[in-house]
Design a protein around this motif. Structure first.
Motif, PDB file in Angstrom:
ATOM      1  N   UNK A 153      29.857  45.390  37.249  1.00  0.00           N
ATOM      2  CA  UNK A 153      29.949  45.758  35.837  1.00  0.00           C
ATOM      3  C   UNK A 153      30.278  44.562  34.955  1.00  0.00           C
ATOM      4  N   UNK A 154      31.298  43.801  35.336  1.00  0.00           N
ATOM      5  CA  UNK A 154      31.762  42.718  34.467  1.00  0.00           C
ATOM      6  C   UNK A 154      30.981  41.433  34.674  1.00  0.00           C
ATOM      7  N   UNK A 155      30.878  40.993  35.932  1.00  0.00           N
ATOM      8  CA  UNK A 155      30.221  39.726  36.217  1.00  0.00           C
ATOM      9  C   UNK A 155      30.999  38.545  35.651  1.00  0.00           C
ATOM     10  N   UNK A 156      30.411  37.388  35.668  1.00  0.00           N
ATOM     11  CA  UNK A 156      30.998  36.207  35.058  1.00  0.00           C
ATOM     12  C   UNK A 156      32.288  35.757  35.704  1.00  0.00           C
ATOM     13  N   UNK A 157      33.141  35.132  34.895  1.00  0.00           N
ATOM     14  CA  UNK A 157      34.401  34.579  35.388  1.00  0.00           C
ATOM     15  C   UNK A 157      35.321  35.668  35.913  1.00  0.00           C
ATOM     16  N   UNK A 158      35.305  36.827  35.283  1.00  0.00           N
ATOM     17  CA  UNK A 158      36.172  37.918  35.726  1.00  0.00           C
ATOM     18  C   UNK A 158      35.826  38.339  37.144  1.00  0.00           C
ATOM     19  N   UNK A 159      34.539  38.481  37.433  1.00  0.00           N
ATOM     20  CA  UNK A 159      34.115  38.881  38.772  1.00  0.00           C
ATOM     21  C   UNK A 159      34.515  37.844  39.806  1.00  0.00           C
ATOM     22  N   UNK A 160      34.338  36.554  39.475  1.00  0.00           N
ATOM     23  CA  UNK A 160      34.697  35.508  40.432  1.00  0.00           C
ATOM     24  C   UNK A 160      36.190  35.489  40.724  1.00  0.00           C
ATOM     25  N   UNK A 161      36.993  35.632  39.687  1.00  0.00           N
ATOM     26  CA  UNK A 161      38.447  35.596  39.872  1.00  0.00           C
ATOM     27  C   UNK A 161      38.917  36.791  40.680  1.00  0.00           C
ATOM     28  N   UNK A 162      38.450  37.981  40.303  1.00  0.00           N
ATOM     29  CA  UNK A 162      38.880  39.197  40.995  1.00  0.00           C
ATOM     30  C   UNK A 162      38.418  39.181  42.447  1.00  0.00           C
ATOM     31  N   UNK A 163      37.167  38.787  42.672  1.00  0.00           N
ATOM     32  CA  UNK A 163      36.650  38.763  44.037  1.00  0.00           C
ATOM     33  C   UNK A 163      37.434  37.792  44.917  1.00  0.00           C
ATOM     34  N   UNK A 164      37.695  36.588  44.401  1.00  0.00           N
ATOM     35  CA  UNK A 164      38.446  35.603  45.186  1.00  0.00           C
ATOM     36  C   UNK A 164      39.856  36.103  45.487  1.00  0.00           C
ATOM     37  N   UNK A 165      40.496  36.717  44.500  1.00  0.00           N
ATOM     38  CA  UNK A 165      41.860  37.226  44.702  1.00  0.00           C
ATOM     39  C   UNK A 165      41.879  38.357  45.720  1.00  0.00           C
ATOM     40  N   UNK A 166      40.937  39.294  45.595  1.00  0.00           N
ATOM     41  CA  UNK A 166      40.914  40.429  46.516  1.00  0.00           C
ATOM     42  C   UNK A 166      40.610  39.974  47.941  1.00  0.00           C
ATOM     43  N   UNK A 167      39.719  39.005  48.099  1.00  0.00           N
ATOM     44  CA  UNK A 167      39.426  38.488  49.440  1.00  0.00           C
ATOM     45  C   UNK A 167      40.683  37.871  50.050  1.00  0.00           C
ATOM     46  N   UNK A 168      41.433  37.123  49.236  1.00  0.00           N
ATOM     47  CA  UNK A 168      42.677  36.518  49.728  1.00  0.00           C
ATOM     48  C   UNK A 168      43.693  37.591  50.098  1.00  0.00           C
ATOM     49  N   UNK A 169      43.799  38.625  49.273  1.00  0.00           N
ATOM     50  CA  UNK A 169      44.742  39.700  49.564  1.00  0.00           C
ATOM     51  C   UNK A 169      44.366  40.448  50.836  1.00  0.00           C
ATOM     52  N   UNK A 224      42.694  48.580  52.012  1.00  0.00           N
ATOM     53  CA  UNK A 224      41.778  47.447  51.981  1.00  0.00           C
ATOM     54  C   UNK A 224      40.374  47.878  51.566  1.00  0.00           C
ATOM     55  N   UNK A 225      39.931  49.027  52.064  1.00  0.00           N
ATOM     56  CA  UNK A 225      38.611  49.530  51.674  1.00  0.00           C
ATOM     57  C   UNK A 225      38.578  49.822  50.176  1.00  0.00           C
ATOM     58  N   UNK A 226      39.638  50.459  49.659  1.00  0.00           N
ATOM     59  CA  UNK A 226      39.689  50.765  48.239  1.00  0.00           C
ATOM     60  C   UNK A 226      39.707  49.490  47.395  1.00  0.00           C
ATOM     61  N   UNK A 227      40.390  48.461  47.882  1.00  0.00           N
ATOM     62  CA  UNK A 227      40.400  47.175  47.181  1.00  0.00           C
ATOM     63  C   UNK A 227      39.008  46.564  47.142  1.00  0.00           C
ATOM     64  N   UNK A 228      38.275  46.651  48.249  1.00  0.00           N
ATOM     65  CA  UNK A 228      36.891  46.160  48.282  1.00  0.00           C
ATOM     66  C   UNK A 228      36.011  46.905  47.282  1.00  0.00           C
ATOM     67  N   UNK A 229      36.210  48.215  47.189  1.00  0.00           N
ATOM     68  CA  UNK A 229      35.419  49.020  46.256  1.00  0.00           C
ATOM     69  C   UNK A 229      35.667  48.563  44.815  1.00  0.00           C
ATOM     70  N   UNK A 284      45.045  38.302  53.878  1.00  0.00           N
ATOM     71  CA  UNK A 284      46.483  38.250  54.135  1.00  0.00           C
ATOM     72  C   UNK A 284      46.971  39.552  54.758  1.00  0.00           C
ATOM     73  N   UNK A 285      46.511  40.679  54.221  1.00  0.00           N
ATOM     74  CA  UNK A 285      46.919  41.970  54.770  1.00  0.00           C
ATOM     75  C   UNK A 285      46.480  42.155  56.204  1.00  0.00           C
ATOM     76  N   UNK A 286      45.240  41.774  56.517  1.00  0.00           N
ATOM     77  CA  UNK A 286      44.748  41.895  57.893  1.00  0.00           C
ATOM     78  C   UNK A 286      45.515  40.978  58.838  1.00  0.00           C
TER      79      UNK A 286
END
Length: 428
Positions: A391-407, A378-383, A410-412
């Motif tokens: 680095x990327x920002x924009x739509x990519x950052x929003x999508x990745x951040x939302x997905x990782x938070x959900x993952x 989970x820590x590595x996923x946050x990193x 769910x894991x916790x």
């Protein structure tokens, strides 16, 4: 009568093995004129029968007498090969070597090693048929990759067997053989991922590259794709899917590692990592369904996955983490293990996963080791999520951040609901 049937059965097997190898040799040289080659399908069948009869008649004869027919056959074969080379200018001796092997296999078919003869014949036939594939791979192989293959063989076949298989430190945490075996295992996994990317090629696109990059280094894939997103804004959704796939592949890789070292850890880790994987892959699949197809000309830049210096550094890091984890556990209890897991996961999860799998359950309970591995993941996923945002920002950052938070959520949730690994967390 029974002896006759057994001998006849052996002769039939020998003939079948010779015809099998001869089938491949005849097919590969089917363009030549009749009689223009040293041996075809019929000749290989006869060669195998010759070896079988040689074995049948050898009995308890002196060794020099038994070797006579083989030497005579080798001389005849050498002369025939020489004449073919002189006539055609083709210096290949593959068929001649295959004929010698066929002679020996025919002899083996008349011995108790008939199953070994059959298996060897199949392997020889496959190897002969792989000529175009093997030669094509050699032409594509770069010098640095050849050196890496040889170095991987060096650490696995030469260095590993000579290392002491016992703990050599006062705390009983550092076993040189086991540490180096884990270095070999993780190097082999990364190596397989590297060549999967190379064989797939950039034309396969970001998604397949992201999948294989997760076997090598999901962090490196995240960095590369995030940089690509800054220069190719139209690809941001697709690149987000690539990062999610690469990061999600880390979870099955963890299960593979602990399955090799400590199968007892699979049960408590299975559901948290499996559900996080399902969440990540489902999101990536949804992104690809809603994203117009684009032609991807970029590729993830990954270094050669094996260098001897890298193996030494990883082995040293792994040994240090194993010893420090043991010391922190003795000094700070469960908190020390999680502290070490969090620090290690800032760059990669392999070292801490290998360490905890190696030391469990003799030094840590399965529950504690499982929860610490989930925490590191989970820590590595946050990193990686933070890298994408920075680095990327924009739509990519929003999508990745939302997905990782959900993952992560769910894991916790699954880790907490599973009583087997929630107890160590409550104990903190």
């Amino acid at each position: 009568m029974n002896d006759y049937l057994i001998e006849f059965q052996g002769l039939l097997i020998a003939l079948s093995l010779g015809l099998l190898i001869g089938l491949e040799r005849g097919w590969s040289e089917r363009g030549g004129d009749e009689g223009s080659r040293v041996a075809g399908i019929r000749t290989f069948g006869l060669i195998s029968l010759l070896g079988a009869l040689w074995q049948l008649q050898g009995g308890n004869a002196p060794a020099w007498l038994v070797a006579g027919p083989f030497v005579a056959f080798a001389l005849v074969l050498t002369a025939s090969t020489y004449l073919e080379i002189k006539q055609k200018g083709d210096y290949s001796i593959t068929t001649a070597v295959a004929a010698l092997i066929t002679f020996v296999l025919g002899a083996l078919a008349m011995s108790p090693h008939v199953k070994l003869a059959a298996a060897t014949a199949v392997i020889v036939t496959i190897l002969l048929g792989l000529k175009p594939v093997l030669h094509g791979a050699l032409r594509k192989l770069e010098p640095v990759e050849l050196a890496a293959i040889l170095q991987l063989l060096l650490i696995s076949c030469v260095m590993l067997p000579v290392l002491p298989d016992r703990a050599v430190d006062p705390w009983g945490a550092f076993n040189p053989y086991e540490v180096w075996w884990m270095v070999v295992a993780i190097s082999a996994i990364s190596f397989a991922g590297y060549f999967a990317i190379k064989l797939a090629g950039p034309s396969r696109g970001i998604l397949l590259t992201g999948l294989f990059a997760g076997l090598v280094s999901s962090t490196a894939a995240t960095l590369s794709m995030s940089r690509m997103a800054r220069t190719q804004p139209a690809w941001q959704r697709l690149l987000a899917a690539g990062v999610i796939i690469a990061s999600t592949t880390m979870f099955p890789r963890i299960l593979l590692i602990v399955g090799l070292l400590q199968p007892a850890l699979i049960k408590p880790l299975l559901w948290p990592l499996l559900l996080m994987s399902a969440c990540g892959y489902a999101t990536a699949w949804g992104l690809t369904r809603k994203t117009p197809e684009v032609q991807v000309s970029g590729r993830v830049e990954l270094k050669n996955p094996f260098e001897f210096g890298m193996a030494l550094r990883f082995g040293g890091l792994l040994a240090a983490i194993m010893v420090l984890t043991r010391l922190l556990k003795d000094t700070y209890g469960h908190i020390g293990v999680f502290l070490m897991a969090g620090i290690s996961a800032l760059s990669d999860v392999d070292a801490i996963t290998l360490s905890l799998a190696r030391l469990s359950p003799s030094h840590y309970s399965v529950d504690l080791a499982s929860l610490a591995i989930v925490f590191a993941a989970l820590v590595n996923t946050l990193v990686k999520g933070g890298l994408t945002i920075a680095i990327a920002g924009g739509a990519m950052a929003r999508i990745v951040a939302a997905t990782f938070i959900a993952m992560i959520a769910l894991g916790l949730a699954v880790a907490w609901a599973d009583g087997a690994i929630s107890q160590p967390l409550i104990a903190l």
